[in-house]
Design an enzyme around this catalytic site. Sequence first.
Site, PDB file in Angstrom:
ATOM      1  N   LYS A  33       0.830  -1.212   0.000  1.00  0.00           N
ATOM      2  CA  LYS A  33       0.000   0.000   0.000  1.00  0.00           C
ATOM      3  C   LYS A  33       0.864   1.262   0.000  1.00  0.00           C
ATOM      4  O   LYS A  33       0.554   2.232  -0.693  1.00  0.00           O
ATOM      5  CB  LYS A  33      -0.952  -0.032   1.201  1.00  0.00           C
ATOM      6  CG  LYS A  33      -2.025  -1.112   1.053  1.00  0.00           C
ATOM      7  CD  LYS A  33      -2.709  -1.466   2.365  1.00  0.00           C
ATOM      8  CE  LYS A  33      -3.664  -2.637   2.146  1.00  0.00           C
ATOM      9  NZ  LYS A  33      -4.287  -3.129   3.387  1.00  0.00           N
TER      10      LYS A  33
ATOM     11  N   GLN B 101      -4.776  -1.907   9.602  1.00  0.00           N
ATOM     12  CA  GLN B 101      -4.580  -3.218   8.982  1.00  0.00           C
ATOM     13  C   GLN B 101      -5.197  -4.313   9.844  1.00  0.00           C
ATOM     14  O   GLN B 101      -4.892  -4.433  11.026  1.00  0.00           O
ATOM     15  CB  GLN B 101      -3.085  -3.480   8.767  1.00  0.00           C
ATOM     16  CG  GLN B 101      -2.789  -4.766   8.027  1.00  0.00           C
ATOM     17  CD  GLN B 101      -3.312  -4.763   6.599  1.00  0.00           C
ATOM     18  OE1 GLN B 101      -3.239  -3.762   5.896  1.00  0.00           O
ATOM     19  NE2 GLN B 101      -3.850  -5.894   6.174  1.00  0.00           N
TER      20      GLN B 101
ATOM     21  N   ASP C 268     -11.129   2.814   4.230  1.00  0.00           N
ATOM     22  CA  ASP C 268     -11.379   1.378   4.144  1.00  0.00           C
ATOM     23  C   ASP C 268     -12.870   1.070   4.051  1.00  0.00           C
ATOM     24  O   ASP C 268     -13.248  -0.039   3.661  1.00  0.00           O
ATOM     25  CB  ASP C 268     -10.782   0.664   5.359  1.00  0.00           C
ATOM     26  CG  ASP C 268      -9.648  -0.275   4.991  1.00  0.00           C
ATOM     27  OD1 ASP C 268      -9.462  -0.541   3.781  1.00  0.00           O
ATOM     28  OD2 ASP C 268      -8.949  -0.746   5.905  1.00  0.00           O
TER      29      ASP C 268
END
Length: 278
Positions: free
Chosen positions: A49, A93, A116
């Site tokens: 990422k 994460q 997200d």
Amino acid sequence: MVTILDGKAVSEKRLELLKEAIGESGLYPRLATVIVGGDPASQMYVRMKHRACERVGIGSVGIEIPGDATTQKVLETITRLNEDADINGILVQLPLPKQIDTDRIISAVRTEKDVDGFHPTSLGLLMSGKPRFAPCTPKGIMTLLEEYKIPVAGARAVVAGRSIDVGRPMAALLTNADATVTICHSKTRDLPAELKRADILVSAIGKAHFITPEMVKPGAVVIDVGINQLDGKLVGDVDFAAVKDSASAITPVPGGVGPMTIATLMENTFAAAATRMP
């Protein structure tokens, strides 16, 4: 002849377009990633990422928290990032260590920075048909279908898996695109029969080579979200070699859905920065 849905090629195209858009915008979007513990797979995903950020002109900040941290310690980090005006997107994460209250952490991220798309408000907006940020994997799949001009409206779509990060939002996006959607899970009766009804089959169950040809309708579009290890190799939920001759289109693993997830995260981060423009 089957069409291989090349997520890597499509993501490359999307990232180049995004780089141009960011350059022309005069904005400098910034993404913060938060990783708790030293899980090798999570660390690899975060590195990917950050590399994508560098490629398209998004600044990135990586925050690493020890694996024995408390929920409160992680919440303090999220609060600091929420209040940092230079940070446009926050990515925590997953999965988090067992002692961390994952729901509290996800809910602590400000919705305008929830790139997200996992915050309850983000998911609620998605379910209402008015998404702000949709979760990156399902949204990336919709982009892939669009790029290959695969018709969704009116199609019978079956999603195998009901997770909050893939299965449920995938079903919502397909519904919003006018598909007729069924969600299957571990309690579904006669699962193979349900799967075989699909014009578009999305598998996100996390079992290597679970989907076999007898579960796939001839001519179906098969989207494989699974990432599994089998005999030292990375494979999907779908037995690719066996199923591809039955399908009209199929994603490979690797090189299918994964690259689209990262490209979509970059697009969401730019969108978060753009919404703050005066």
